[in-house]
Enzyme design. Structure first.
Site, PDB file in Angstrom:
ATOM      1  N   GLU A  95     -84.609 -20.050-102.660  1.00 19.42           N
ATOM      2  CA  GLU A  95     -83.548 -20.013-101.650  1.00 19.42           C
ATOM      3  C   GLU A  95     -83.669 -21.221-100.728  1.00 19.42           C
ATOM      4  OE1 GLU A  95     -82.226 -16.890 -98.128  1.00 19.42           O
ATOM      5  OE2 GLU A  95     -82.996 -16.084-100.020  1.00 19.42           O
ATOM      6  N   ASP A  97     -81.875 -22.331 -97.083  1.00 14.75           N
ATOM      7  CA  ASP A  97     -81.089 -21.659 -96.043  1.00 14.75           C
ATOM      8  C   ASP A  97     -80.620 -22.558 -94.915  1.00 14.75           C
ATOM      9  OD1 ASP A  97     -81.470 -19.165 -97.203  1.00 14.75           O
ATOM     10  OD2 ASP A  97     -83.173 -18.651 -95.940  1.00 14.75           O
ATOM     11  N   GLU A  99     -78.960 -20.972 -91.515  1.00 13.71           N
ATOM     12  CA  GLU A  99     -78.519 -19.783 -90.786  1.00 13.71           C
ATOM     13  C   GLU A  99     -78.249 -20.186 -89.339  1.00 13.71           C
ATOM     14  OE1 GLU A  99     -80.619 -16.077 -93.098  1.00 13.71           O
ATOM     15  OE2 GLU A  99     -81.675 -16.901 -91.372  1.00 13.71           O
TER      16      GLU A  99
END
Length: 287
Positions: A95, A97, A99
């Site tokens: 993953e 990311d 955010e």
């Protein structure tokens, strides 16, 4: 001057085309809370007390450059998390990311970045932004190749995560990933460690996504082949600059500027959390 140069770089770099949300994405949750607008050019996600919303790319990718323009939740966004990330599936997933952690009115957003490989993360770096991300669209980009991952904001690098497999540090390079985006409630941790909760009287909260661009190798699970040619270990198209992209001297200066002025958390400096010692890549230069 730096920001003026960065805007010029964005105009020169980004193509005029963009993927179409109707054709290239699937709504994953939230039903009518995810609304495709402007002929497929814009996708708005909303969050209320019942549910958030999200979408994913129809294609899986093994390396590429991924650009998304976002306009984040305005006003009192405390407790909300808006995301744009790449992820594979399963317990040992990879993953990458972005955010965006909301905040009380007048307080800045936190940009939270992380990298997971083989199910293990703990590679967080967090930043403030040098602009209001709720007043207009800004471009957030992930460059992912076999040597490094570059996080960019309006084409300014804010973070580089290099491949340090030689040091025993896992790096995401063997699992194809989809692009995901979501808006959801995380008031147990998102804002000031969970001390500030979501004000549901302000709902629905809305974030908008625009100009989703992928310049990437599409992975076919059925045939175990890449659109760039070859297998997972030979997914290279020399015509694509992102496949060997690294920072030049000017970009390293920009990265240094961001990390010195706007970084608010670095896992490589959190001795209390990692009392047994930092991960090996922390001993290498961030720039």
């Amino acid at each position: 001057m730096l920001l003026q140069l960065s805007i010029l770089a964005v105009l020169l770099l980004y193509p005029v085309w963009a993927d179409n949300f109707y054709q290239d994405t699937t709504v994953t949750f939230g039903d009518q809370r995810a609304q495709i607008q402007d002929g497929g050019r814009v996708l708005a996600l909303s969050l209320d007390k019942i549910s958030g919303s999200g979408f994913q790319s129809k294609n899986e990718y093994l390396f590429g450059r991924f650009d998304m323009q976002l306009k984040l939740v305005p006003g009192n966004s405390a407790g909300t998390v808006t995301t744009f990330y790449l992820s594979s599936q399963g317990a040992g997933h990879d993953e990458i990311d972005f955010e965006f952690l909301g905040n009380s009115s007048g307080q800045p957003y936190t940009v939270h970045t992380n990298v997971y490989s083989q199910g293990k993360g703990n590679k967080e770096q967090q930043f403030r932004l040098w602009f209001d991300p709720t007043s207009s669209f800004h471009t957030y980009s992930i460059v992912w190749n076999s040597q490094r991952i570059i996080f960019l904001v309006d084409n300014i690098p804010i973070r580089v995560f290099n491949n340090h497999e030689a040091l025993g540090v896992a790096f995401p390079k063997n699992q194809a990933m989809r692009v995901y985006a979501s808006l959801w409630n995380a008031d147990d941790w998102a804002t000031q460690g969970g001390r500030v909760k979501t004000d549901w009287s302000m709902a629905p909260f809305t974030a908008a996504y625009r100009n989703f661009n992928t310049n990437a190798c599409v992975w076919s699970a059925a045939t175990s082949t890449s659109s760039c040619g070859g297998s997972k270990t030979d997914s290279v198209n020399n015509a694509q600059t992102w496949q060997t992209q690294e920072l030049n001297a000017s970009e390293r200066n920009r990265l240094r500027w961001v990390q010195q002025k706007y970084m608010i958390y670095n896992y490589c400096a959190d001795a209390k959390r990692f009392s047994q010692g930092f991960s090996p890549e922390c001993k290498r230069s961030r720039f």
